[in-house]
Scaffold this motif. Structure first.
Motif, short mmCIF file in Angstrom:
data_model
loop_
_atom_site.label_atom_id
_atom_site.label_comp_id
_atom_site.label_asym_id
_atom_site.label_seq_id
_atom_site.Cartn_x
_atom_site.Cartn_y
_atom_site.Cartn_z
N VAL A 196 -54.70 -34.06 31.14
CA VAL A 196 -55.60 -34.09 29.99
C VAL A 196 -56.77 -35.02 30.31
O VAL A 196 -56.73 -36.22 30.03
N PRO A 197 -57.84 -34.51 30.94
CA PRO A 197 -59.02 -35.35 31.17
C PRO A 197 -59.62 -35.84 29.85
O PRO A 197 -59.58 -35.14 28.83
N VAL A 198 -60.18 -37.05 29.90
CA VAL A 198 -60.71 -37.70 28.69
C VAL A 198 -62.13 -38.18 28.97
O VAL A 198 -62.39 -38.83 29.99
N TRP A 199 -63.03 -37.87 28.05
CA TRP A 199 -64.41 -38.33 28.14
C TRP A 199 -64.70 -39.28 26.98
O TRP A 199 -64.29 -39.03 25.84
N ASP A 200 -65.43 -40.36 27.27
CA ASP A 200 -66.02 -41.20 26.23
C ASP A 200 -67.34 -40.56 25.79
O ASP A 200 -68.13 -40.10 26.63
N LEU A 201 -67.56 -40.56 24.49
CA LEU A 201 -68.78 -39.99 23.92
C LEU A 201 -69.45 -41.02 23.02
O LEU A 201 -68.77 -41.85 22.41
N PRO A 202 -70.76 -40.97 22.87
CA PRO A 202 -71.41 -41.86 21.91
C PRO A 202 -71.03 -41.48 20.48
O PRO A 202 -70.66 -40.33 20.20
N THR A 203 -71.11 -42.43 19.57
CA THR A 203 -70.73 -42.18 18.18
C THR A 203 -71.63 -41.15 17.52
O THR A 203 -71.27 -40.56 16.50
N THR A 204 -72.81 -40.92 18.12
CA THR A 204 -73.74 -39.95 17.55
C THR A 204 -73.43 -38.51 17.98
O THR A 204 -74.04 -37.57 17.49
N MET A 205 -72.46 -38.35 18.88
CA MET A 205 -72.13 -37.02 19.42
C MET A 205 -70.92 -36.46 18.69
O MET A 205 -69.79 -36.89 18.90
N GLY A 206 -71.16 -35.51 17.82
CA GLY A 206 -70.07 -34.89 17.07
C GLY A 206 -69.48 -33.72 17.82
O GLY A 206 -69.86 -33.39 18.95
N ALA A 207 -68.54 -33.04 17.16
CA ALA A 207 -67.86 -31.91 17.80
C ALA A 207 -68.83 -30.78 18.11
O ALA A 207 -68.75 -30.16 19.19
N GLU A 208 -69.75 -30.49 17.22
CA GLU A 208 -70.69 -29.39 17.45
C GLU A 208 -71.57 -29.67 18.67
O GLU A 208 -71.88 -28.76 19.44
N GLU A 209 -71.94 -30.95 18.83
CA GLU A 209 -72.78 -31.31 19.98
C GLU A 209 -72.02 -31.24 21.30
O GLU A 209 -72.63 -31.26 22.37
N CYS A 210 -70.70 -31.17 21.24
CA CYS A 210 -69.88 -31.07 22.45
C CYS A 210 -69.75 -29.64 22.96
O CYS A 210 -69.42 -29.43 24.13
N GLU A 211 -69.97 -28.67 22.08
CA GLU A 211 -69.66 -27.28 22.43
C GLU A 211 -70.42 -26.80 23.67
O GLU A 211 -69.81 -26.30 24.63
N LYS A 212 -71.73 -26.96 23.69
CA LYS A 212 -72.52 -26.46 24.82
C LYS A 212 -72.22 -27.20 26.11
O LYS A 212 -71.94 -26.57 27.14
N PRO A 213 -72.25 -28.56 26.12
CA PRO A 213 -71.93 -29.25 27.37
C PRO A 213 -70.51 -29.00 27.87
O PRO A 213 -70.27 -28.97 29.08
N ALA A 214 -69.56 -28.79 26.95
CA ALA A 214 -68.19 -28.49 27.38
C ALA A 214 -68.12 -27.13 28.06
O ALA A 214 -67.45 -26.96 29.08
N ALA A 215 -68.82 -26.14 27.50
CA ALA A 215 -68.85 -24.81 28.11
C ALA A 215 -69.51 -24.86 29.49
O ALA A 215 -69.05 -24.21 30.44
N GLU A 216 -70.58 -25.64 29.62
CA GLU A 216 -71.25 -25.79 30.92
C GLU A 216 -70.35 -26.50 31.92
O GLU A 216 -70.32 -26.14 33.10
#
Length: 330
Positions: free
Chosen positions: A276-296
């Motif tokens: 289970v890889p884990v990424w730290d994200l900024p507090t300004t990055m919500g789930a919707e903002e993760c969709e495109k970079p995760a797919a890439e």
């Protein structure tokens, strides 16, 4: 780092044949360790069939959900997601009087299962289990819930050493589609006027402790969560561990292992035989903002997984760093 439990091959212990009171395929009941074995051998239970039962209790099945649809999501719901439900489909269909069977991450008062007043069944996933085979323990609980009196919880019990597993009970062709909830209100059916005081208190405590979590829709088994200091993406992956570590190391050394500005791959969990890889994200990055970079990232990872060239010195250093930041959950 959490202590790694020893991993052993998952095989079913075999009971002896030739018993005077039990047929070849007939289970031998469990009795006290010092009592005569029910098989009629004349020996104490612990020295006869109890050996197989004891071994079954301690033997660890490394991947208990292997072979089930949605194995990665099973792991996520067991270890990472506070509040979620999934409708389960049984191979043999629903028994009479049971309108539905639902898997839930947690139930009130940590009940292993619950048979509701309408006959429907809720099966809890995040409970302590008595043996090293989580699949068998959950299957035993489910079987008891299907025959429990409506309106009653199912208490913990040890499954028989030769008991069925989830893989024996669940339809392998049915979809496994988790619904992530913001709280545990699903405990109380909409038709109920109010919860009992015990359930209401348990609900309040559970809601207070739940970490906001969202399942990404564009990739499989990736879950965004929010904590006070930063957000995270935790992504359960089905690839063999050594191959996945090599691929992540290649991306990390190339500077392409992040999910965008302000994010970074910080390590991984090891849970139920999967990484289970884990990424730290900024507090300004919500789930919707993760969709495109995760797919890439999924596309970059797919390419890296296909590579079979030896790792470079820099990639080996990256791999060592990733390995040192692994934490074993189970």
């Amino acid at each position: 780092m959490a202590k790694k439990r020893p991993q052993t091959k998952a095989t079913k212990p075999q009971l002896r044949n030739g018993a005077r009171t039990a047929g070849v395929d007939e289970p031998v009941p469990v009795v006290g360790a010092r009592e005569p074995c029910p098989c009629g051998s004349g020996r104490r239970y612990k020295a006869c069939h109890g050996r197989a039962a004891s071994h079954a209790v301690t033997e660890l099945v490394q991947r208990p959900f292997e072979g089930l649809p949605g194995e990665c999501d099973w792991v996520a719901l067991r270890e990472l997601v506070p509040a979620a439900t999934v409708e389960l489909t049984l191979k043999s269909g629903l028994p009479e009087g049971v309108p539905s069977v639902t898997l839930a991450t947690v139930l009130p008062m940590a009940w292993p299962a619950l048979r509701r007043d309408d006959g429907s069944v809720l099966l809890g996933l995040q409970n302590d289990t008595p043996s090293g085979d989580l699949s068998r323990d959950l299957a035993g609980t489910l079987q008891r819930a299907l025959t429990a009196e409506p309106g009653t919880p199912v208490t913990a019990a040890t499954a028989p050493a030769e008991g069925v597993r989830l893989q024996d009970l669940l339809d392998p062709d049915a979809a496994f589609e988790p619904t992530v909830h913001s709280g545990f209100e699903f405990w109380v059916p909409a038709s109920a006027e109010q919860a009992s005081p015990e359930v209401a208190a348990s609900l309040e405590r559970a809601n207070a402790a739940a970490i906001p979590t969202v399942k990404l829709s564009g990739v499989d088994a990736a879950y965004w969560c929010e904590t006070p200091d930063k957000n995270h993406l935790r992504w359960v992956m089905p690839h063999p561990e050594e191959q996945l570590l090599d691929a992540l190391a290649r991306l990390h050394a190339a500077g392409t292992s992040s999910l965008g500005e302000g994010t970074r791959l910080v390590g991984s969990f090891r849970a139920h035989g999967l990484m289970v890889p884990v990424w730290d994200l900024p507090t300004t990055m919500g789930a919707e903002e993760c969709e495109k970079p995760a797919a890439e990232f999924a596309e970059r990872l797919s390419t890296a997984l296909e590579s079979d060239t030896p790792l470079t010195a820099e990639e080996r250093r990256s791999r060592g760093g990733l390995t040192n930041r692994q934490v074993t959950l189970s």
